[in-house]
Write an enzyme that holds these catalytic residues in place. Structure first.
Site, mmCIF file in Angstrom:
data_model
loop_
_atom_site.group_PDB
_atom_site.id
_atom_site.type_symbol
_atom_site.label_atom_id
_atom_site.label_comp_id
_atom_site.label_asym_id
_atom_site.label_seq_id
_atom_site.Cartn_x
_atom_site.Cartn_y
_atom_site.Cartn_z
ATOM 1 N N PHE A 16 0.829 -1.219 0.000
ATOM 2 C CA PHE A 16 0.000 0.000 0.000
ATOM 3 C C PHE A 16 0.861 1.267 0.000
ATOM 4 O O PHE A 16 0.395 2.340 -0.389
ATOM 5 C CB PHE A 16 -0.951 0.006 1.207
ATOM 6 N N LYS A 17 2.115 1.146 0.435
ATOM 7 C CA LYS A 17 2.965 2.335 0.507
ATOM 8 C C LYS A 17 3.229 2.945 -0.866
ATOM 9 O O LYS A 17 3.638 4.094 -0.965
ATOM 10 C CB LYS A 17 4.279 2.011 1.216
#
Ligand SMILES: *Cc1c(COP(=O)(O)O)cnc(C)c1O
Length: 434
Positions: A106-107
């Site tokens: 998700f980063k």
């Protein structure tokens, strides 16, 4: 929009400066001067909007007139240019797959948005910026890919030798160009200490303009709201009741973005902070006493944080009212045994493969639902299982397939410079690239 320093409310800066600086005086975090409300009509009709439109509406108040709307539209479109499906696991629990970006975590979303904003702000300047980050695995890859070939920017990533998974290592070390990877003979804490020393070293700062790309930067934190809206867009096509949202949490930037979206009008019944054995926040909810701890190593290593930096932002959102915080958020601590059992059980029962961070969230969600059986909700799937193959394959007693998108990467050569956990060696590298 102005942002103020949580440690010194008199320090107020705009989005541009907050993006370039990262943090304020006394290492204070920046916080938006007001909480812009989302249109009610927009929220109710989310299913009719494209992800790009949702992302643009979500971000425009935070960048104001500092990024022209045409440019912001391009930036957010690139930020969300991959699938973010909400997948049903059972009648009560769905999972938002946030791992279809370039580094399967998700980063990618925060890193892509931040790198493009920074590139825009620096484009007419002569000065080069060096982004310096320490990583325990996931941050480095996302930052490397986010800044890859971005003009005016060099990236230097420090990671602990032999302590990141093979996929993570390739994501850090195979790009080359403006990305340098330093393999440190030491732990993640050593890497972080070296980075901190570099930021406060006079000689380095005389020669280089250093900035960090960690999750406290507003340009990485704020765009994380976008996928909560994209989740609700999909949720509303199946359910009428507001969801419980469970977030695997380490530094608490991710959940804090969800809470900010909630304060702006995102429908959410309740939030759950799912932690591993690092349980400062679950302990705080029990005792009302916030006591930083030394981080302990777990299977969900991206959440091994003993003093989560973003927690102060959550307190600020809730006006520092302990009871109000407690009414809206529950926190659970899940140990490694429970994490492994959860991966095994979910695979057996539903044929879905969780990785350790999402498994912590799944287990926390199950605890909550036991006490609140009439509720439903979703967890955030923060990484792809292939990034944590050892734990996952052991838990499911099966091998996991490497997604096609990774084949080319895995064939590339690793390029690193190995140094000891010694500040003089880092300094030599930064000043002379040797
Ligand atoms: C960074 C990370 C987390 C923790 O997110 P925070 O914003 O630090 O709470 C959870 N899962 C994965 C896979 C991560 O990389």
């Amino acid at each position: 929009m102005k942002y103020y320093n949580l440690k010194n409310h008199f320090e107020k800066i705009d989005f541009r400066e907050a993006t370039i600086k990262g943090q304020g005086q006394e290492k204070g975090l920046f916080f938006p001067g007001n909480i812009p409300q989302l249109d009610e009509e927009f929220i109710q009709n989310l299913p009719q909007y494209s992800n790009e439109e949702i992302a643009y509406r979500c971000m425009k108040d935070f960048t104001g007139d500092e990024i022209p709307s045409e440019i912001l539209k391009e930036i957010v479109a690139e930020t969300v240019r991959f699938e973010i499906p909400l997948v049903k696991i059972n009648d009560q629990i769905s999972l938002l797959e946030l791992f279809h970006g370039p580094t399967l975590a998700f980063k990618d979303i925060g890193a892509r948005f931040m790198s493009r904003c920074l590139a825009y702000f620096l484009k007419d300047q002569k000065k080069k910026v060096t982004v310096l980050v320490a990583t325990s695995g996931d941050t480095g890859g996302a930052v490397a890919h986010g800044f890859y070939k971005v003009p005016q920017i060099d990236v230097v990533i420090l990671y602990p030798k032999n302590r990141v998974s093979p996929v993570q290592e390739k994501q850090l070390t195979a790009l080359g160009e403006n990305i340098s990877a330093l393999e440190i003979n030491g732990s993640f804490d050593d890497c972080q200490n070296l980075v901190k020393q570099a930021f406060s070293d006079e000689e380095i700062n005389r020669h280089l303009f250093l900035t960090s790309a960690n999750s406290i930067n507003v340009a990485r934190w704020l765009p994380q709201q976008i996928y909560y809206l994209i989740a609700i867009k999909q949720w509303l096509t199946h359910y009428h009741e507001n969801p419980v949202i469970c977030v695997p949490s380490g530094n608490f930037g991710n959940i804090c973005a969800g809470l900010l979206a909630y304060f702006r009008g995102l429908p959410a019944h309740h939030f759950i902070a799912a932690c591993n054995a690092n349980k400062v926040v679950p302990d705080y909810f029990k005792t009302q006493n916030y006591q930083p701890q030394k981080a302990v190593a777990t299977l969900s290593n991206a959440m091994d944080v003993g003093d989560p930096s973003n927690f102060v932002r959550i307190l600020e959102l809730f006006g520092h009212q302990f009871e109000t915080v407690k009414n809206k958020i529950s926190a659970y601590s899940i140990d490694d045994d429970q994490t492994m059992n959860t991966i095994t059980e979910v695979y057996k029962k539903y044929g879905y493969i969780l990785e350790p961070h999402s498994a912590v969230a799944f287990a926390a969600m199950e605890h909550y639902l036991k006490e609140n059986p009439e509720q439903k909700g979703f967890i955030l799937g923060t990484a792809h299982p292939v990034k944590f193959p050892d734990a996952v394959e052991k838990a499911i007693q099966n091998s996991i397939e490497i997604p096609e998108s990774l084949n080319d990467l895995m064939k590339k050569e690793k390029k690193t410079v190995e140094i000891n956990s010694d500040f003089e060696e880092l300094k030599r590298f930064l000043l002379h690239k040797i």
